[in-house]
Each structure stands twice: as C-alpha cells, then as structure tokens.
Design a protein around this motif. Sequence first.
Motif, short mmCIF file in Angstrom:
data_model
loop_
_atom_site.label_atom_id
_atom_site.label_comp_id
_atom_site.label_asym_id
_atom_site.label_seq_id
_atom_site.Cartn_x
_atom_site.Cartn_y
_atom_site.Cartn_z
N GLY A 85 21.23 10.07 16.93
CA GLY A 85 21.01 8.63 16.83
C GLY A 85 21.97 7.80 17.63
N ASP A 86 23.07 8.39 18.10
CA ASP A 86 24.03 7.64 18.92
C ASP A 86 23.42 7.31 20.27
OD1 ASP A 86 25.81 7.84 16.89
OD2 ASP A 86 27.11 9.33 17.83
N GLY A 125 18.61 12.72 20.44
CA GLY A 125 17.40 13.06 19.70
C GLY A 125 17.65 13.92 18.49
N PRO A 126 16.60 14.16 17.71
CA PRO A 126 16.74 15.01 16.52
C PRO A 126 17.25 16.41 16.85
CG PRO A 126 14.65 13.81 16.47
CD PRO A 126 15.24 13.60 17.84
N ASP A 127 17.01 16.87 18.10
CA ASP A 127 17.53 18.19 18.48
C ASP A 127 18.99 18.14 18.88
OD1 ASP A 127 17.21 16.72 20.79
OD2 ASP A 127 16.29 18.35 21.95
N GLY A 128 19.59 16.92 18.82
CA GLY A 128 21.01 16.79 19.14
C GLY A 128 21.32 16.82 20.61
N ALA A 129 20.31 16.55 21.48
CA ALA A 129 20.52 16.68 22.92
C ALA A 129 20.09 15.42 23.65
CB ALA A 129 19.75 17.89 23.44
N ILE A 130 20.57 15.29 24.89
CA ILE A 130 20.13 14.27 25.82
C ILE A 130 19.70 14.97 27.12
CG2 ILE A 130 21.65 12.48 24.89
CD1 ILE A 130 23.51 12.97 27.28
N THR A 131 19.02 14.21 27.97
CA THR A 131 18.55 14.78 29.23
C THR A 131 19.39 14.26 30.38
OG1 THR A 131 16.29 14.95 28.41
CG2 THR A 131 16.59 14.97 30.79
N TYR A 134 18.69 17.34 36.71
CA TYR A 134 19.17 18.57 37.37
C TYR A 134 20.03 19.44 36.46
CZ TYR A 134 17.69 15.81 41.35
OH TYR A 134 16.95 15.02 42.20
N ALA A 135 20.27 18.95 35.21
CA ALA A 135 21.02 19.78 34.26
C ALA A 135 20.17 20.12 33.04
CB ALA A 135 22.30 19.09 33.83
N GLY A 136 19.08 19.37 32.84
CA GLY A 136 18.19 19.64 31.72
C GLY A 136 18.70 19.04 30.42
N ARG A 137 18.28 19.63 29.32
CA ARG A 137 18.68 19.14 28.00
C ARG A 137 20.08 19.65 27.68
NH1 ARG A 137 16.43 15.03 25.57
NH2 ARG A 137 16.58 15.95 23.47
N ILE A 138 20.95 18.72 27.39
CA ILE A 138 22.35 19.05 27.10
C ILE A 138 22.62 18.78 25.62
CG2 ILE A 138 24.75 18.53 27.63
CD1 ILE A 138 23.28 19.85 29.92
N LYS A 139 23.09 19.79 24.93
CA LYS A 139 23.43 19.66 23.51
C LYS A 139 24.72 18.86 23.38
CE LYS A 139 22.73 21.05 19.15
NZ LYS A 139 21.47 20.88 18.40
N VAL A 140 24.63 17.68 22.73
CA VAL A 140 25.81 16.82 22.62
C VAL A 140 26.22 16.59 21.17
CG1 VAL A 140 25.29 15.66 24.79
CG2 VAL A 140 24.41 14.71 22.65
N PRO A 145 33.09 13.62 23.43
CA PRO A 145 32.61 13.19 24.75
C PRO A 145 33.20 14.00 25.90
CG PRO A 145 33.04 11.28 23.39
CD PRO A 145 33.55 12.47 22.62
N GLN A 146 34.50 14.33 25.85
CA GLN A 146 35.09 15.08 26.95
C GLN A 146 34.56 16.50 27.04
OE1 GLN A 146 36.68 13.63 24.43
NE2 GLN A 146 38.63 14.64 23.93
N ASP A 147 34.16 17.07 25.89
CA ASP A 147 33.55 18.39 25.92
C ASP A 147 32.18 18.34 26.57
OD1 ASP A 147 35.76 19.40 24.59
OD2 ASP A 147 34.87 19.12 22.61
N VAL A 148 31.43 17.25 26.30
CA VAL A 148 30.12 17.08 26.93
C VAL A 148 30.29 16.88 28.44
CG1 VAL A 148 28.03 15.65 27.00
CG2 VAL A 148 29.14 16.16 24.80
#
Length: 388
Positions: A85-86, A125-131, A134-140, A145-148
Amino acid sequence: MRVTATLLLTALAVSGCSVLPTSGPTARAIDGGADIATAEGLFARYEIIDIDPSIVEALRTRPLDSLLVTFGDNRPAAEPLIGVGDGVAVQVWEAGSGGLFSGPLVADRFSAGSKSATIPEQVVGPDGAITVPYAGRIKVAGRRPQDVQTLIESELAGKAIQPQVLVSVTRPVSQSVTVTGESAAGMRVPLSGRGDRLLDVIALAGGVRTSVADTFVRLSRSGRTVTVPMSTVVANPRENIFVRANDTLTLVRDPQTFLAVGAVGNTTEVPFGAEGLTMAQALARASGLSDARANPEGVYIFRYEPAGVVRRLRPNSPLLGSPQVPVVYRVNMRDPQSLFLTQTFRMRNRDLLYVSSAPFSEVAKVLSVVSTVAAPVGSAASIYRVTQ
C-alpha cells in the motif's frame, strides 16, 4: 385524647406502608432485598459489602488499564520497512548517455555527463512488489529502501550503464497511525524514523477538541484495546509510549459523572474529572446529608463491578457467573472511622450515591398527612360543642 391516641396509632401503622411518598428504598429494604425468595429457593440480586479498611485497600489495588503495562514502551525500528500500500518512486542514474534510462533530453542536474530517469510513483501491490522497467517485478515489502536500491541495481547490471538507483517512499501508508475520534483532524499520521510517542501523533493530528479532563485515549494494537484517561498520559510520561505502525488511536470524550439521590442536600448528576474523586468529596458536592431526612447508617454506593473484583471481595458470591456484578457498598456515617474511609474510597464513573431516609422522617410524613386530615375534623367538633 382518645382521638389523638387513635391518630398516633394510625400514623405508626401507616408509616410502614408503601403508599407514602419517598425518595427511594429504606435502609431495611436495601439490606433485606439482596436475596429474594423464589420457588427454587433464595435468589441473589446484588451483593452488599460494608466499607471497611480491607475493602478500601482491595479496591485501591484494583488493576487499572495501563498503556505501558499492556504494550510496553519499546522504541520501534529506527528505519521503517516498506509495506503493502505504500507509494514508492524510483529514480535511476546511468554513467553515460545512450543507456536504457538516459534519454538525450534528460540531463542530470547533480553531475555533468550522467543521465537519469524517474519511474512514476507506484503503489506496492498485494504481492509486495513494484515494477521496474528491464528489471521486472521487484519484491519490496518488508525491505528497507536501501536494500531495494541494491536489488534493483543488481537486476539492471549488464543492461544499464553502471546504474545507480534511489528509492523513495512517497506515501508511507503502512508506516502510519490512524487517529480518529475527538481529534482536531482525523487522519492517518505517517511515522518518522526516529520513533513517535502517543502525544506526538495526537499533536500532528491537530490535538484534541475537548477538555483533557473529559478525554480518554483508546489505543488498539494487534487485537488488544486499552483505554486510559488522557490526563494520565499527560501527567505520567511513562504512559506516553511509542506508537507502532497500524495502531489505531481514538480520542473519546467521556465526562465522568455520578448520581446523588435520596436524602442528600442536592439531588443531581455531578460531573468530575478523569483523575477521579473520593466518596467524601462526592458527598460534599451533593451538599452532604440532609439533617432533617437522612439516615446516617444508610449511605450506599450502587455500582456494577467486574467479576474479577468481586471475586477478591466475595469469593463465594453466587453472582460471579456474570461479567458485571451489581454491588451495593454500605457505610455507617455514625461511626467516626467512616470519615476516614470515605476519604480513601474512590468513586467510579456512573456510580449512584444513595442516602436512605431516617425512620422518624417516615413517621413525620404520616403525622403531617394525619394532621392535615384531622384539622378539619377537630374544627368541626369544636364548632359542634359551641353550638350545643
């Protein structure tokens, strides 16, 4: 004389009847009404407890709700984690032009020769990821933030020109506290990385709209809810605990009052502050006992007590099957010790303070009624004797 004696006997007989006007039950009725006879036997309606030093001490040690005891005061993590939700924005820099994210018209304003592109804000999103292109879906979700940033850079390695990534949480929905109720502005307050205490969050929501003395703080966290007076939080810094993400903070206006009825100087509903007051103060606010009507041996507090409290006072009470037990506390104001007891016995919200009428006042009522009826009869008899 015969008529007078007859009237007195009639008054004494009628004084025990229920047809007389009265402000409430007599002391005898209260003391004898705790148990009533039924076809199955005695049925308990309420507990009568005489106020003595042991009862006062037991009630004094009654555990009160405490934010510190229930939730502790552990400082939250200094660095919040990204949650579902962030709102998250991603900016990518490349070391040279001609890369995936370095358009010819977009020059970086920080260092000459490097190019950058900003990926618009995305909601996790509900899956905890953003797009990320060229990197695809990233689990965040659940990451800093620095780990992402490091994760995205590794995914873009070999595709972009020495990519450098900056991840910003633009809307920290998951790291916020909901403030509602009697706050100046009901809102979702984002938490800072340094940790925020309860009063900090209330201040960010604009403070309270009502008097602190009439306001209670209700904190809900992980399925548990605790309510304490706001004056306690203000006066006791230990109750001003750190809030956590997803806490719900409700400010409730609940003026504390008790009812004073019966043979008191002033029958009324009396307000008092959240800090409470003693029975002696309650009697004073009700203008004390009525000298002409009150029975000093029949001063009562009617109250519903939690079953846990009654279990300590009356372990064998037949009323312990209910979560709230009706209790009548009794004090004899003829006993000088009662003056000390009433200074330590604490009133509760919605208590009913009742003072029964003295037996003589009932007789006085009957005599007043009888004299009203007998006066015309006496006058007629006098007139009759004169005319004979």
